[in-house]
Design a protein around this motif. Sequence first.
Motif, PDB file in Angstrom:
ATOM      1  N   VAL A   6       2.710  -3.431  -7.047  1.00  0.00           N
ATOM      2  CA  VAL A   6       1.594  -3.351  -6.122  1.00  0.00           C
ATOM      3  C   VAL A   6       0.338  -3.834  -6.849  1.00  0.00           C
ATOM      4  CG1 VAL A   6       0.181  -1.773  -4.745  1.00  0.00           C
ATOM      5  CG2 VAL A   6       2.650  -1.430  -4.893  1.00  0.00           C
ATOM      6  N   THR A   7      -0.399  -4.750  -6.233  1.00  0.00           N
ATOM      7  CA  THR A   7      -1.618  -5.257  -6.851  1.00  0.00           C
ATOM      8  C   THR A   7      -2.735  -4.228  -6.726  1.00  0.00           C
ATOM      9  OG1 THR A   7      -2.474  -6.270  -4.838  1.00  0.00           O
ATOM     10  CG2 THR A   7      -0.981  -7.621  -6.186  1.00  0.00           C
ATOM     11  N   ARG A   8      -3.772  -4.407  -7.520  1.00  0.00           N
ATOM     12  CA  ARG A   8      -4.919  -3.504  -7.446  1.00  0.00           C
ATOM     13  C   ARG A   8      -5.536  -3.570  -6.053  1.00  0.00           C
ATOM     14  NH1 ARG A   8     -10.117  -4.196 -11.150  1.00  0.00           N
ATOM     15  NH2 ARG A   8      -8.607  -3.894 -12.785  1.00  0.00           N
ATOM     16  N   GLU A  10      -4.008  -4.206  -3.162  1.00  0.00           N
ATOM     17  CA  GLU A  10      -3.174  -3.463  -2.215  1.00  0.00           C
ATOM     18  C   GLU A  10      -3.314  -1.953  -2.395  1.00  0.00           C
ATOM     19  OE1 GLU A  10       0.525  -5.216  -3.275  1.00  0.00           O
ATOM     20  OE2 GLU A  10       0.370  -6.800  -1.771  1.00  0.00           O
ATOM     21  N   SER A  11      -3.399  -1.524  -3.635  1.00  0.00           N
ATOM     22  CA  SER A  11      -3.484  -0.082  -3.883  1.00  0.00           C
ATOM     23  C   SER A  11      -4.850   0.488  -3.505  1.00  0.00           C
ATOM     24  CB  SER A  11      -3.158   0.240  -5.337  1.00  0.00           C
ATOM     25  OG  SER A  11      -4.129  -0.321  -6.191  1.00  0.00           O
ATOM     26  N   SER A  12      -5.866  -0.349  -3.450  1.00  0.00           N
ATOM     27  CA  SER A  12      -7.208   0.152  -3.118  1.00  0.00           C
ATOM     28  C   SER A  12      -7.622  -0.157  -1.677  1.00  0.00           C
ATOM     29  CB  SER A  12      -8.237  -0.412  -4.093  1.00  0.00           C
ATOM     30  OG  SER A  12      -8.292  -1.813  -3.998  1.00  0.00           O
ATOM     31  N   ARG A  13      -6.737  -0.762  -0.928  1.00  0.00           N
ATOM     32  CA  ARG A  13      -7.076  -1.118   0.454  1.00  0.00           C
ATOM     33  C   ARG A  13      -7.380   0.110   1.308  1.00  0.00           C
ATOM     34  NH1 ARG A  13      -3.859  -4.730   4.771  1.00  0.00           N
ATOM     35  NH2 ARG A  13      -2.763  -2.797   5.077  1.00  0.00           N
ATOM     36  N   GLU A  14      -6.624   1.177   1.151  1.00  0.00           N
ATOM     37  CA  GLU A  14      -6.898   2.398   1.922  1.00  0.00           C
ATOM     38  C   GLU A  14      -8.271   2.960   1.584  1.00  0.00           C
ATOM     39  OE1 GLU A  14      -5.387   3.848   4.578  1.00  0.00           O
ATOM     40  OE2 GLU A  14      -4.044   2.125   4.453  1.00  0.00           O
ATOM     41  N   ARG A  15      -8.671   2.816   0.342  1.00  0.00           N
ATOM     42  CA  ARG A  15     -10.018   3.259  -0.044  1.00  0.00           C
ATOM     43  C   ARG A  15     -11.074   2.451   0.695  1.00  0.00           C
ATOM     44  NH1 ARG A  15     -10.678   3.091  -6.129  1.00  0.00           N
ATOM     45  NH2 ARG A  15     -12.805   3.287  -5.412  1.00  0.00           N
ATOM     46  N   CYS A  97      -2.836   8.509   7.283  1.00  0.00           N
ATOM     47  CA  CYS A  97      -3.900   7.488   7.322  1.00  0.00           C
ATOM     48  C   CYS A  97      -4.990   7.861   8.327  1.00  0.00           C
ATOM     49  CB  CYS A  97      -3.321   6.134   7.706  1.00  0.00           C
ATOM     50  SG  CYS A  97      -2.047   5.532   6.602  1.00  0.00           S
TER      51      CYS A  97
END
Length: 189
Positions: A6-8, A10-15, A97
């Motif tokens: 998982v890219t940074r 993708e992992s921070s998209r929810e943030r 979510c």
Amino acid sequence: MRVQPVTRFESSRERALELFADQGFGQVSLRQLASHMGVSTGTLYTHVAGKEELLFEALEEHYEQLLILVGRCARPGPTIQPTQRLSRMVGMAYRQCPSRFLLACRERHCLRPGHRTRIDSLRRRIADGLRTSLVGDEVDELAGEILLNLIEHLPVWLAGQGLPAGEQTSMIETLLQGCLQGLRHQPQQ
């Protein structure tokens, strides 16, 4: 088969979606968004054309997920009623979510016309699925829209009331069942 890391981004998209939900889509600058996500503005642009595209992708995923939930609820189950199943799934989706539900309620109007058309198409499919699987084809098309609006807004509203997750799900079920009962007994126009 090798799993891609998982890219940074993708992992921070929810943030990023939480920031939109907290401050409002129109109030968040691209620079602020990139900083909040922990990426550079250039990195952000390599993944999306802008913040509107990020919002669109999130809402599209949200409505596609709701469409899947409605499809699952339409299938007959041995012990659980479709309304109970839907209420539980909506409650669980909200807990996973919450920002997507809030953005769907508040920020959908910020999308460009082409993106809004895609979201409106998904919403119509969900409303039709709700109407046919929970109420029946004999009722007005407005019934599906009413149910969809309840599903979109109830979790957001109930979370703001400070109810525990189980009580939220129970309240969603109760309100959906009451709405369904009323819709089934509406005379055709």
